[in-house]
Design an enzyme around this catalytic site. Sequence first.
Site, PDB file in Angstrom:
ATOM      1  CD  GLU A 337     -10.202 -22.921  91.445  1.00  0.00           C
ATOM      2  OE1 GLU A 337      -9.488 -23.144  92.087  1.00  0.00           O
ATOM      3  OE2 GLU A 337     -11.122 -23.361  90.991  1.00  0.00           O
ATOM      4  CB  CYS A 338      -6.891 -20.605  86.156  1.00  0.00           C
ATOM      5  SG  CYS A 338      -6.041 -20.820  84.759  1.00  0.00           S
ATOM      6  N   GLY A 339      -8.214 -18.409  85.552  1.00  0.00           N
ATOM      7  CA  GLY A 339      -8.881 -17.190  84.855  1.00  0.00           C
ATOM      8  C   GLY A 339      -9.412 -16.393  85.938  1.00  0.00           C
TER       9      GLY A 339
END
Length: 474
Positions: A337-339
Amino acid sequence: MQQQIPRLVLAGLSGGTGKTIVSLALARAFSRRGLAVAPFKKGPDYIDARWLAIAAGRDCSNLDPFFHTEAVLRSLFLHRAQGADLSLVEGNRGLFDGKDAKGSCSTAELARRLAAPVILTIDCTKMTRTVAAIVQGCASFEPGLKLSGVVLNRTAGERHRSVLRRSIEEYTDIPVLGMLPKIAVNPIPERHMGLLSDQEFGTGVDDGNAALNALAETAEQWLDLDAILAAAHRASPMKYAPAPLFSGAAQPPAVRIGYVHDEAFWFYYPENLEALRHAGAELVRLSVLSGEPWPDVDGLYLGGGFPEMFAERIAANGPVLTHIRALSRAGLPIYAECGGFMLLCQALECRSADGAMGRYAMAGVFPASTTLCARPQGLGYTEAVVEVASPFFREGETVLGHEFHYSLCLAGQGSMPTTLRMRRGSGIGQGGDGLLYENTFAGYTHIHALAVPEWAPRFVAAAAQWRGSRGPRA
């Protein structure tokens, strides 16, 4: 059974009023007095929560009316408050600011749900008597809110403080619990996502502790700690019958799931890791910055963080990037998720320490790259419908989450069909989020395990299936 649970909600009129600094100062000051402080952060947040955990010496849990049902929210609070002398909840945004004009999911709503007294931090820059009007308005704005005091921040001198106190005492019945002077240098610097993380502050936690101790000393000097603690003890008793946080009995460790936790990647809610353990996972902490070889794992969890701050070091660690790509191609269950999504792309474009724009190779699982922008590309709560099933989500499921990213995905979605249709939020763009390759899922959406209760058991089940297909470990 009713139980007395001393508790407070620290709120502000808006972001940037100083409520985080006050919350950290109180958490550390009371901890230094020998009190067990249970810290909480309202809303989706990793950085403030991490600082609160360090200040209190105890894990910080996030409470949010958007993610959590009434029962889950109260249960989580009661579980984490167990054994604490004080439960301290830092609000977010302004006291009454929510996701709509009714203030849904606001700090005020959370305070009402917890029946918690509220202390309001006010930036008094260039204000005197007007502050009394603000205090009076906040005290009466919503029924059921118990405003128990104010902390006046950024006061200019003794005369300024005298006028502020007299005005509030004359026109309201809300006590002034402290007045902080203007601080010439912020002890914990900020940047675009709020406070600088403890991972990048000075040389780490040691310097962070020095800053927190300095804040505690400021609180001892300028805040009425005894009165603040007394306000927490005046909170009404709560019915103590917390339901279990996770369904079913805790399972013995049956699979090994690695999670990357280092200076670049450390955005993990404690409950997400706890949910995986409850479902039967042994968790192994890994790093993409270290040259240490990884042990065999049956699954991989890549949380968020600041890969852009360590892009050069990540790109230089070719063996780890190659290993991640090989694991994905082999079908290992990987959740990012995300990074973590940025790590699984081909490249990350961002500025180096000297300001030059660079392009840094990442793991290359997905045919996309990301670039850092000057403005947020996704900010706030998300709600998505699963259109394509994965090891982690079933088709038709609604996934509640949040996003906060300055990076932009550079790829046409024609070559990368998404698995999530966004009802709320940006995702990777064009109304979608969640890329899927083999058993690798990646997107910008952050989830909280208590809001998506099937996620952890499904993750562990996928890891068990992978392990079963591979035979005994060497």
